[in-house]
Design an enzyme around this catalytic site. Sequence first.
Site, PDB file in Angstrom:
ATOM      1  N   ASN A  12       0.867  -1.186   0.000  1.00 52.11           N
ATOM      2  CA  ASN A  12       0.000   0.000   0.000  1.00 52.11           C
ATOM      3  C   ASN A  12       0.902   1.235   0.000  1.00 52.11           C
ATOM      4  O   ASN A  12       1.480   1.577   1.033  1.00 52.11           O
ATOM      5  CB  ASN A  12      -0.895  -0.035   1.249  1.00 52.11           C
ATOM      6  CG  ASN A  12      -1.781   1.197   1.341  1.00 52.11           C
ATOM      7  OD1 ASN A  12      -1.858   2.005   0.410  1.00 52.11           O
ATOM      8  ND2 ASN A  12      -2.454   1.351   2.480  1.00 52.11           N
ATOM      9  N   HIS A  90      -9.592   0.603   4.526  1.00 50.79           N
ATOM     10  CA  HIS A  90      -8.304   0.820   5.195  1.00 50.79           C
ATOM     11  C   HIS A  90      -8.501   1.771   6.374  1.00 50.79           C
ATOM     12  O   HIS A  90      -9.330   2.686   6.311  1.00 50.79           O
ATOM     13  CB  HIS A  90      -7.271   1.385   4.210  1.00 50.79           C
ATOM     14  CG  HIS A  90      -5.907   1.398   4.807  1.00 50.79           C
ATOM     15  ND1 HIS A  90      -5.465   2.426   5.610  1.00 50.79           N
ATOM     16  CD2 HIS A  90      -4.909   0.485   4.763  1.00 50.79           C
ATOM     17  CE1 HIS A  90      -4.239   2.140   6.027  1.00 50.79           C
ATOM     18  NE2 HIS A  90      -3.880   0.975   5.525  1.00 50.79           N
ATOM     19  N   GLU A 165      -5.539  -5.580  10.341  1.00 50.89           N
ATOM     20  CA  GLU A 165      -4.526  -4.548  10.559  1.00 50.89           C
ATOM     21  C   GLU A 165      -4.749  -3.880  11.913  1.00 50.89           C
ATOM     22  O   GLU A 165      -5.559  -2.948  12.020  1.00 50.89           O
ATOM     23  CB  GLU A 165      -4.617  -3.488   9.460  1.00 50.89           C
ATOM     24  CG  GLU A 165      -4.321  -4.014   8.077  1.00 50.89           C
ATOM     25  CD  GLU A 165      -3.739  -2.914   7.204  1.00 50.89           C
ATOM     26  OE1 GLU A 165      -2.575  -3.036   6.821  1.00 50.89           O
ATOM     27  OE2 GLU A 165      -4.435  -1.927   6.940  1.00 50.89           O
ATOM     28  N   SER A 211       3.299  -2.918  10.268  1.00 52.30           N
ATOM     29  CA  SER A 211       4.763  -2.979  10.411  1.00 52.30           C
ATOM     30  C   SER A 211       5.351  -4.328   9.997  1.00 52.30           C
ATOM     31  O   SER A 211       6.337  -4.780  10.589  1.00 52.30           O
ATOM     32  CB  SER A 211       5.189  -2.605  11.835  1.00 52.30           C
ATOM     33  OG  SER A 211       4.875  -1.244  12.074  1.00 52.30           O
TER      34      SER A 211
HETATM   35  C1  PEP Z   1      -0.890  -0.012   6.361  1.00 54.10           C
HETATM   36  O1  PEP Z   1      -1.103   1.163   6.638  1.00 54.10           O
HETATM   37  O2  PEP Z   1      -1.671  -0.648   5.618  1.00 54.10           O
HETATM   38  C2  PEP Z   1       0.282  -0.658   6.923  1.00 54.10           C
HETATM   39  C3  PEP Z   1       0.241  -1.934   7.169  1.00 54.10           C
HETATM   40  O3  PEP Z   1       1.355   0.140   7.136  1.00 54.10           O
HETATM   41  P1  PEP Z   1       2.792  -0.309   7.734  1.00 54.10           P
HETATM   42  O4  PEP Z   1       3.199  -1.587   7.044  1.00 54.10           O
HETATM   43  O5  PEP Z   1       3.684   0.826   7.415  1.00 54.10           O
HETATM   44  O6  PEP Z   1       2.586  -0.519   9.190  1.00 54.10           O
END
Ligand code: PEP
Length: 256
Positions: A12, A90, A165, A211
């Site tokens: 993303n 999201h 997430e 992350s």
């Molecule tokens: C995201 O915002 O979809 C995400 C997973 O970000 P990150 O991998 O930077 O934590």
Amino acid sequence: MNPKRKLLIAGNWKMNPAPAGFDADDSPFRSRKNVDVAVFPTFLDLRRCIDAGIPCGPQFGRPEPTGAFTGDISMAMAAKLGCQYALCGHSDRRQFHHETDEEIAKQFVAAIDNNLIPIFCFGETESEHDAGKTIEVLKRQLQPIITILTGSLSLTADRFSLAYEPVWAISRGDPNKPAATSKDAQEIHALIRSLLPKDKQASTRILYGGSMKGSNAAELLAQPDIDGGLVGGASLKIDDFRKIVEAAEKNGQNNG
Ligand code: PEP
């Protein structure tokens, strides 16, 4: 990962330019034999990804095919352009655009109706996590999707994916933000799977987002109920993203 489910690693890019070299011959953003890969660029870069043979989709799409919705594009338009995927719900959209569970469910249906594969994103915020409300929140966010899946016997699991997430683990530009531990993530993924309609439990891909990076991908992807990753920050660093895809590939080979 269960050998029956092919891993999906999705990047993303959020509101960032496509990283330099994204369309190189050895680009890690192209799907491999045993790993599906997709990216979610800004609307402006969708066409470039499609032209480069990189599976992609919009970070958001309206369910109405056309209309007076300034600033938006529709799922139908993304499909017509040649997209294969779409993000739905999201946490950035939930937070900054106040998208509701019901609106997100409409986007999910519209994506499927337009032959896009929606990745339905959901997860608890830090305060919900700290208040012990994780399961309650996940059940609430998932309910409209479960209703849709329950009513569609013919909707096979290759036509959609889910992405858990935990918002508290999303980096938002902080490369040192810790991900959920693989044990905690596995526990939640198993619980999410158990909430799905029986006929979709074994086949539905549930990605982890928050992350994921080159250094922790192998451990996360080794968990039996983690079927890929939705990757923010690390998807803007080509070499780190490559490590994630390679970890997924190794995992797929071990399971295949
Ligand atoms: C995201 O915002 O979809 C995400 C997973 O970000 P990150 O991998 O930077 O934590």
